[in-house]
Design an enzyme around this catalytic site. Structure first.
Site, PDB file in Angstrom:
ATOM      1  N   SER A 127       1.194  -1.267  -0.092  1.00 18.14           N
ATOM      2  CA  SER A 127      -0.154  -0.045  -0.121  1.00 18.14           C
ATOM      3  C   SER A 127       0.816   1.133  -0.440  1.00 18.14           C
ATOM      4  O   SER A 127       1.689   1.192  -0.813  1.00 18.14           O
ATOM      5  CB  SER A 127      -1.099   0.116   1.146  1.00 18.14           C
ATOM      6  N   HIS A 162      -2.265  -0.540  -3.377  1.00 18.81           N
ATOM      7  CA  HIS A 162      -3.569  -0.482  -3.176  1.00 18.81           C
ATOM      8  C   HIS A 162      -3.738   1.357  -3.397  1.00 18.81           C
ATOM      9  O   HIS A 162      -2.738   2.204  -3.461  1.00 18.81           O
ATOM     10  CB  HIS A 162      -3.775   0.209  -1.807  1.00 18.81           C
ATOM     11  N   ASP A 171      -4.214  -5.251   5.786  1.00 21.07           N
ATOM     12  CA  ASP A 171      -4.780  -5.884   4.409  1.00 21.07           C
ATOM     13  C   ASP A 171      -4.003  -7.005   4.349  1.00 21.07           C
ATOM     14  O   ASP A 171      -2.608  -6.978   3.919  1.00 21.07           O
ATOM     15  CB  ASP A 171      -5.019  -5.390   3.326  1.00 21.07           C
TER      16      ASP A 171
END
Length: 358
Positions: A167, A194, A291
């Site tokens: 991310s 992401h 995540d």
């Protein structure tokens, strides 16, 4: 917290400042262009800065480059959702910006309120981030032009696969790892970064230009080829499946059960179902949140291989830390060392990912 807002539009400076006023203890100043920003950075020494890209006198990228040399600080880029905006924003991330917010409606101030909570969240988080400037390594045009073309993995009965979850701070980290992998790296690699949709397309195109490996965005169902890098499509989730007995990946609508998209958790869970834990090589990189931590821990506990970026080398260490809390024994390293570990694991295992104990 001292925040510097940099934008050539007086209305945009006011709108962004009003949004950031809701941050507790925020002290805000503004700058009208890159030259004004550098002057205020040196004199006022802000904790964090928001930066527009297109400005007169000195544009955002030039300003960013100079600040990273003279007085590095966390910078959040505000950019458009256009393809051109995505390309420029990616360049800013490589130059040292820690994060970005895509402005809906481009220069329309009224629509900026749609992402006001996101702007506040990212600016607050950025103030705590580590600033890292990624070294630009050159690859000759000839090397890029003659990419290593691997055949479709037709006899890969175990359906072996590498997955990177990443991310905030990811683009430069991912490119560093991929640059250090050999051209004959024998697994397909899925990069779950992401990002909004237009940004993942630009990211895949940039990687494809700069790396020896072929790079594709997963914008439709694709059969996975050995030695090819795949970038999950932004604003979608991605799953691993089989098509006519061959390993494949495809985008799917966002699953509201997951907080981040593309979802690392959903991707790894689908890979576990399709490939089995012991045929997966997973790498958790810099980023906010957790995540994919639970699913990668399951891979590690199921005799697959899992590595994590050393948290002290991350722009944001939350994702690796979340994984290490679940499986503290997994190896960690810098991006360069992770590439070495991935290479050694695949070479030692020859054709199968049966690694035994870590």
């Amino acid at each position: 917290m001292k925040i510097l807002v940099v934008d050539d539009s007086a209305l945009m400076r006011t709108t962004i400042s009003d949004i950031l006023q809701n941050i507790p203890n925020a002290e805000i100043k503004t700058a009208r262009d890159g030259m004004d920003a550098i002057d205020k950075v040196m004199k006022w020494q802000p904790d964090v800065m928001t930066l527009d890209i297109n400005m007169p006198n000195m544009d955002g990228l030039t300003c960013l480059t100079q600040i990273m040399v003279e007085r590095p600080l966390p910078i959040v880029m505000l950019s458009s959702l256009t393809h051109e905006g995505a390309i420029t924003t990616l360049e800013a991330l490589y130059l040292g910006a820690v994060d970005f917010v895509a402005k809906p409606g481009g220069t329309i101030c009224g629509r900026l309120q749609e992402v006001a909570p996101l702007i506040r969240e990212k600016v607050r988080a950025a103030a705590k981030m580590r600033v890292k400037v990624h070294t630009q390594l050159s690859v000759s045009p000839a090397e890029v032009e003659h990419k290593h073309k691997s055949p479709v993995v037709e006899n890969n009965e175990d359906h072996q696969l590498a997955i990177m979850g990443v991310s905030t701070g990811g683009p430069g980290t991912v490119e560093t790892i991929l640059r250090h992998l050999p051209a004959d790296f024998s697994l397909p690699i899925i990069v779950n970064q992401h990002m909004p949709e237009s940004f993942t397309a630009a990211f895949a195109q940039r990687l494809n230009r700069h790396l020896q490996q072929p790079v594709k965005e997963i914008n439709r169902a694709l059969v996975l080829e050995a030695g090819t890098v795949y970038v999950c499509k932004g604003d979608r989730d991605c799953i691993v499946t089989l098509r006519d007995g061959k390993l494949a990946a495809m985008p799917t609508p966002n699953d509201s059960h997951f907080s981040w998209h593309p979802s690392v958790s959903k991707l790894v869970a689908s890979a576990i179902r399709t490939c089995g834990e012991d045929n997966l090589l997973c790498v958790m990189l810099t980023g906010m949140g957790d995540d994919g931590a639970t699913e990668m821990a399951q891979v590690a506990q199921g005799n697959g291989i899992v590595f994590a970026q050393e948290p002290t080398t991350c722009v944001v260490p939350s994702m690796p830390e979340a994984l290490l809390k679940r499986v503290p024994h997994i190896p960690t390293g810098t991006p360069e060392h992770l590439a070495y570990l991935m290479t050694e694991v695949v070479r030692q295992s020859s054709r199968e990912l049966h690694y035994g104990n870590h």
